[in-house]
Design a protein around this motif. Sequence first.
Motif, PDB file in Angstrom:
ATOM      1  N   UNK A 131       0.612  -1.574  -0.277  1.00  0.00           N
ATOM      2  CA  UNK A 131      -0.148  -0.009   0.010  1.00  0.00           C
ATOM      3  C   UNK A 131       0.568   1.281  -0.303  1.00  0.00           C
ATOM      4  N   UNK A 132       0.270   2.070  -0.916  1.00  0.00           N
ATOM      5  CA  UNK A 132       1.084   3.086  -0.925  1.00  0.00           C
ATOM      6  C   UNK A 132       2.604   3.305  -2.285  1.00  0.00           C
ATOM      7  N   UNK A 133       2.513   2.286  -2.812  1.00  0.00           N
ATOM      8  CA  UNK A 133       3.529   2.087  -3.497  1.00  0.00           C
ATOM      9  C   UNK A 133       3.345   2.008  -4.834  1.00  0.00           C
ATOM     10  N   UNK A 134       3.837   2.229  -5.686  1.00  0.00           N
ATOM     11  CA  UNK A 134       3.578   2.708  -7.253  1.00  0.00           C
ATOM     12  C   UNK A 134       4.867   2.495  -7.826  1.00  0.00           C
ATOM     13  N   UNK A 135       4.430   1.866  -9.443  1.00  0.00           N
ATOM     14  CA  UNK A 135       5.604   1.192 -10.523  1.00  0.00           C
ATOM     15  C   UNK A 135       5.296   2.563 -11.646  1.00  0.00           C
ATOM     16  N   UNK A 136       6.274   3.452 -11.655  1.00  0.00           N
ATOM     17  CA  UNK A 136       6.005   5.013 -12.631  1.00  0.00           C
ATOM     18  C   UNK A 136       6.844   4.536 -14.040  1.00  0.00           C
ATOM     19  N   UNK A 137       6.714   4.307 -15.899  1.00  0.00           N
ATOM     20  CA  UNK A 137       7.759   4.205 -16.499  1.00  0.00           C
ATOM     21  C   UNK A 137       7.644   5.091 -17.758  1.00  0.00           C
ATOM     22  N   UNK A 138       8.639   5.926 -17.528  1.00  0.00           N
ATOM     23  CA  UNK A 138       8.718   6.586 -18.094  1.00  0.00           C
ATOM     24  C   UNK A 138       9.868   6.927 -19.027  1.00  0.00           C
ATOM     25  N   UNK A 139       9.315   6.749 -20.714  1.00  0.00           N
ATOM     26  CA  UNK A 139       9.956   5.939 -21.752  1.00  0.00           C
ATOM     27  C   UNK A 139      10.488   4.600 -21.443  1.00  0.00           C
ATOM     28  N   UNK A 140      12.057   4.558 -21.607  1.00  0.00           N
ATOM     29  CA  UNK A 140      12.652   3.378 -21.280  1.00  0.00           C
ATOM     30  C   UNK A 140      12.766   2.673 -19.419  1.00  0.00           C
ATOM     31  N   UNK A 141      12.524   3.796 -19.491  1.00  0.00           N
ATOM     32  CA  UNK A 141      12.825   3.454 -17.424  1.00  0.00           C
ATOM     33  C   UNK A 141      11.443   2.948 -16.708  1.00  0.00           C
ATOM     34  N   UNK A 142      11.439   2.919 -15.775  1.00  0.00           N
ATOM     35  CA  UNK A 142      10.730   1.839 -14.828  1.00  0.00           C
ATOM     36  C   UNK A 142      11.445   2.299 -13.584  1.00  0.00           C
ATOM     37  N   UNK A 143      10.661   3.122 -12.615  1.00  0.00           N
ATOM     38  CA  UNK A 143      11.139   3.028 -11.223  1.00  0.00           C
ATOM     39  C   UNK A 143       9.523   2.552 -10.066  1.00  0.00           C
ATOM     40  N   UNK A 144      10.554   2.447  -8.972  1.00  0.00           N
ATOM     41  CA  UNK A 144       9.612   2.221  -7.328  1.00  0.00           C
ATOM     42  C   UNK A 144       9.297   3.422  -7.284  1.00  0.00           C
ATOM     43  N   UNK A 145       8.091   3.913  -6.653  1.00  0.00           N
ATOM     44  CA  UNK A 145       8.023   5.046  -5.937  1.00  0.00           C
ATOM     45  C   UNK A 145       6.899   4.889  -4.693  1.00  0.00           C
ATOM     46  N   UNK A 146       7.118   5.479  -3.235  1.00  0.00           N
ATOM     47  CA  UNK A 146       5.929   5.552  -2.884  1.00  0.00           C
ATOM     48  C   UNK A 146       6.459   4.781  -1.168  1.00  0.00           C
ATOM     49  N   UNK A 147       6.626   3.891  -1.951  1.00  0.00           N
ATOM     50  CA  UNK A 147       6.786   2.022  -0.408  1.00  0.00           C
ATOM     51  C   UNK A 147       7.075   1.046  -1.103  1.00  0.00           C
ATOM     52  N   UNK A 148       7.760   0.667  -0.108  1.00  0.00           N
ATOM     53  CA  UNK A 148       8.438  -0.335  -0.639  1.00  0.00           C
ATOM     54  C   UNK A 148       7.815  -1.881  -1.663  1.00  0.00           C
ATOM     55  N   UNK A 149       8.110  -2.399  -2.361  1.00  0.00           N
ATOM     56  CA  UNK A 149       7.743  -3.715  -2.640  1.00  0.00           C
ATOM     57  C   UNK A 149       8.983  -4.356  -2.850  1.00  0.00           C
ATOM     58  N   UNK A 150       7.762  -6.073  -3.188  1.00  0.00           N
ATOM     59  CA  UNK A 150       8.718  -7.303  -3.197  1.00  0.00           C
ATOM     60  C   UNK A 150       8.475  -7.744  -4.155  1.00  0.00           C
ATOM     61  N   UNK A 151      10.179  -8.372  -4.876  1.00  0.00           N
ATOM     62  CA  UNK A 151       9.336  -8.564  -6.199  1.00  0.00           C
ATOM     63  C   UNK A 151       9.798 -10.525  -6.600  1.00  0.00           C
ATOM     64  N   UNK A 152       9.168 -11.168  -7.174  1.00  0.00           N
ATOM     65  CA  UNK A 152       8.972 -12.609  -7.308  1.00  0.00           C
ATOM     66  C   UNK A 152       9.834 -12.826  -9.095  1.00  0.00           C
ATOM     67  N   UNK A 153      10.481 -13.796  -9.240  1.00  0.00           N
ATOM     68  CA  UNK A 153      10.617 -13.960 -10.043  1.00  0.00           C
ATOM     69  C   UNK A 153      10.973 -15.594  -9.795  1.00  0.00           C
TER      70      UNK A 153
END
Length: 230
Positions: A188-210
């Motif tokens: 909650x409170x997090x977001x992903x922001x893609x600008x052009x070829x860049x992707x950034x996490x903002x707002x809060x932490x996240x967890x990446x699963x692969x």
Amino acid sequence: MPGDVLLLSNSRPPGGAEPFAHAREVLASHLGDRTVWFLPYAQADHDAYVAWVARALAPLDLRPLHREPDPASTAAHADAVFVGGGNTFRLLHDVRRLGILDALRGNDACRYTGSSAGTNLACPTVKTTNDMPIVDPGGLDALGRVPVQVNPHYLDPDPASTHQGETREERIREFHELNTVPVVGLREGAWLHRTGDALTLGGNTARLFRRGQEPTELAPGTDVSWLISS
């Protein structure tokens, strides 16, 4: 160059704050002074939902797509859309039925914003939503505005809980038993922001699963552009 994408985990911040209070700055930067067409199809009462979001985002020029005589045509030429939250399956069902899904697929330049269910719609599929399939959407393929899956409202396991069902992490592991696409669990409170070829996490932490790897913690500000270039 495809239009930029902003994917919010949630619209209602914890603690009773005003809707979107946690993301006003990034929303203003992302949307600017564009006319924004709002898609309320994830909820039953479209008019009430649009009014609620319009009040929260004022003075943004927010317009109700569902009131257009030909919403698909409007979506096909829109400079910006905002897809709200609710039930992901109802959202996908309606945008497919109305031709909006195909219209947005053909409008790469459109600047996309999603929250919760709207974030799910931007992914390759809606397979990582938390929602019940209250309606058959006619397929699970979504817009693919980003090449990764997102799990909005991601919850960490609570060791004190007596709940015996799967944790969110276990459900995502089940997804990776049959799928290879990375999943970003947005707290909650997090977001992903893609600008052009860049992707950034903002707002809060996240967890990446692969698939086949242990989950990775992501801090706000982390550059995860490799997820859209790999």
